[in-house]
Design an enzyme around this catalytic site. Structure first.
Site, PDB file in Angstrom:
ATOM      1  N   CYS A  74       8.420  24.279   2.236  1.00 46.35           N
ATOM      2  CA  CYS A  74       7.277  23.683   2.946  1.00 46.35           C
ATOM      3  C   CYS A  74       7.805  22.813   4.104  1.00 46.35           C
ATOM      4  O   CYS A  74       8.592  21.882   3.866  1.00 46.35           O
ATOM      5  CB  CYS A  74       6.443  22.837   1.992  1.00 46.35           C
ATOM      6  SG  CYS A  74       6.037  23.706   0.479  1.00 46.35           S
ATOM      7  N   CYS A 146      -3.682  13.213 -13.626  1.00 46.61           N
ATOM      8  CA  CYS A 146      -3.543  14.359 -12.733  1.00 46.61           C
ATOM      9  C   CYS A 146      -2.068  14.712 -12.636  1.00 46.61           C
ATOM     10  O   CYS A 146      -1.211  13.831 -12.729  1.00 46.61           O
ATOM     11  CB  CYS A 146      -4.092  13.974 -11.352  1.00 46.61           C
ATOM     12  SG  CYS A 146      -3.915  15.273 -10.115  1.00 46.61           S
ATOM     13  N   ARG A 278     -10.516  12.395  -0.814  1.00 42.47           N
ATOM     14  CA  ARG A 278      -9.480  11.345  -0.869  1.00 42.47           C
ATOM     15  C   ARG A 278      -8.789  11.182   0.479  1.00 42.47           C
ATOM     16  O   ARG A 278      -8.263  12.154   1.036  1.00 42.47           O
ATOM     17  CB  ARG A 278      -8.463  11.675  -1.967  1.00 42.47           C
ATOM     18  CG  ARG A 278      -9.149  11.849  -3.319  1.00 42.47           C
ATOM     19  CD  ARG A 278      -8.192  11.956  -4.491  1.00 42.47           C
ATOM     20  NE  ARG A 278      -8.893  12.496  -5.656  1.00 42.47           N
ATOM     21  CZ  ARG A 278      -9.589  11.770  -6.534  1.00 42.47           C
ATOM     22  NH1 ARG A 278      -9.646  10.465  -6.413  1.00 42.47           N
ATOM     23  NH2 ARG A 278     -10.216  12.344  -7.553  1.00 42.47           N
TER      24      ARG A 278
HETATM   25 FE1  SF4 Z   1       6.681  22.315  -1.187  1.00 44.69          FE
HETATM   26 FE2  SF4 Z   1       5.900  20.809  -3.307  1.00 44.69          FE
HETATM   27 FE3  SF4 Z   1       8.422  21.701  -3.108  1.00 44.69          FE
HETATM   28 FE4  SF4 Z   1       7.579  19.827  -1.422  1.00 44.69          FE
HETATM   29  S1  SF4 Z   1       7.778  19.597  -3.620  1.00 44.69           S
HETATM   30  S2  SF4 Z   1       8.819  21.667  -0.912  1.00 44.69           S
HETATM   31  S3  SF4 Z   1       5.433  20.434  -1.161  1.00 44.69           S
HETATM   32  S4  SF4 Z   1       6.578  22.960  -3.329  1.00 44.69           S
END
Ligand code: SF4
Ligand code: SAM
Ligand code: DTB
Length: 348
Positions: A74, A146, A278
């Site tokens: 990501c 959560c 949120r």
């Molecule tokens: Fe992606 Fe979540 Fe891994 Fe960060 S922690 S790289 S947002 S999958």
């Protein structure tokens, strides 16, 4: 309706209802995003007041229970092994450490506790058993629990539910069209499959996205459209603004204009009237006045505490004094909507 359309803005607002709809189109949502700002805030505030107590803001607390070393790529994330962010990798916390953090959060006024692990997916191993133990412990404190642990199967989601998990967070982050520009180690369909597994297991869904990833206005509309056309709207919709982390491919991205951040909150409120919206990452870039507008436009929750998962967030006391100065109070779990301060005469 008493007020004429002349005083409350363009035609697109004729489609606004205070009850959930599942047939918004991307074009309509884009028109909402592009409507005159004050008209948009006005309509969003009305939808908000018809469905939620406008004086309450839910305080959530976040804890990274397993930090860094994530194999996903990501582009925004401090925790991916694909980026050199200098973040120290830390193994899964002990249950006692987590419960002690949750107790402190509860004493400070948080009613929801969210645990995040930098995993691609959940595996059925001892680490998962420990997370289940953490969930049982936090649930016993009387908080909404959560988790955000990456992809889960339906069987794993059931185990989470049986342990007392209330919500599972799994963001779609952006539009289906732009998704591959943000992450190429999985697809948005993988994300949607996990959301379906979570829903089938009887958990509530927490799913939102991020502004500032380089997406355009249509992508923002398409992201909200994806959420608002799900069979059941996510009960919780976090709207994040990119926290630019050094060493990630997005470190130089243009800053999100606070007005655009508030627009996204307002449109999320309109298209998902009953969800908790949120005001998530990115509040350090917002003035008190901008946050006040976000609450007016329908945000009814913040993540409090000076750290989100790995990045800075306003100090707890700063947030408390902000809420106090605005006449807002922390939401307790017992209260529902009580006496919205303005009678709402919207047709629906
Ligand atoms: Fe992606 Fe979540 Fe891994 Fe960060 S922690 S790289 S947002 S999958
Ligand atoms: N690994 C899990 C996953 O991807 O679902 C959970 C952790 S992840 C950190 C939770 C969410 O935080 C992401 O989906 C993203 O929306 C948000 N987030 C992560 N880094 C961010 C950043 N730098 N700025 C804004 N939001 C961010
Ligand atoms: C969400 O949408 N935002 C929160 C919560 N859900 C898990 C996380 C924000 C993380 C911001 C980046 C960080 O601190 O690492």
């Amino acid at each position: 309706m008493e007020e004429s359309m002349q005083s409350s803005g363009p035609d697109i607002f004729r489609h606004v209802t205070t009850t959930p709809r599942h047939d918004w189109t991307v074009d309509q949502i884009r028109s909402l995003l592009e409507a005159p700002f004050l008209d948009l805030v006005f309509h969003a505030a009305r939808v908000h007041r018809a469905n939620h107590n406008p004086h309450e803001v839910q305080i959530c607390s976040l804890l990274s229970i397993k930090t860094g070393g994530c194999p996903e790529n990501c582009g925004y994330c401090s925790q991916s092994v694909h980026h050199k962010t200098g973040l120290q990798v830390e193994p899964l916390l002990q249950t006692e450490q987590v419960l002690s953090a949750a107790k402190k959060a509860k004493e400070a006024g948080a009613t929801r506790f969210c645990m995040g692990a930098a995993w691609r997916e959940v595996r059925d191993n001892r680490a998962f058993d420990r997370v289940l133990e953490m969930i049982r412990g936090v649930n016993a404190l009387g908080m909404e629990v959560c988790c955000t642990l990456g992809m889960v199967t339906e069987a794993q989601a059931r185990k989470l539910q049986e342990a007392g998990l209330y919500a599972y967070n799994h963001n779609i982050d952006t539009s289906p069209e732009y998704y591959e520009k943000v992450c190429s180690t999985r697809t948005i369909d993988d994300r949607l499959q996990t959301l379906e597994n979570v829903r089938n297991a009887g958990l509530t869904v927490c799913c939102g996205g991020i502004l500032g990833l380089g997406e355009n206005q249509t992508d923002r509309a398409a992201m909200l459209h994806t959420l608002a056309t799900l069979e059941t709207h996510p009960e919780s919709v976090p709207i994040n603004s990119l926290v630019r982390v050094e060493g990630t491919p997005m470190q130089e991205n243009e800053e999100v204009d606070p007005v655009d951040f508030i627009r996204m909150i307002a449109v999320a409120r309109i298209v998902m009237p009953k969800s908790m919206v949120r005001l998530a990452a990115g509040r350090l870039q917002l003035s008190n006045e901008a946050q006040a507008l976000a609450f007016l436009a329908g945000a009814n929750s913040i993540f409090a505490g000076d750290k989100l998962l790995t990045t800075p967030n306003p100090e707890f006391d700063t947030d408390l004094s902000l809420l106090h100065s605005l006449g807002l109070r922390g939401k307790t779990l017992e209260t529902g909507i009580e006496e919205p301060s303005i009678a709402v005469a919207y047709g629906s």
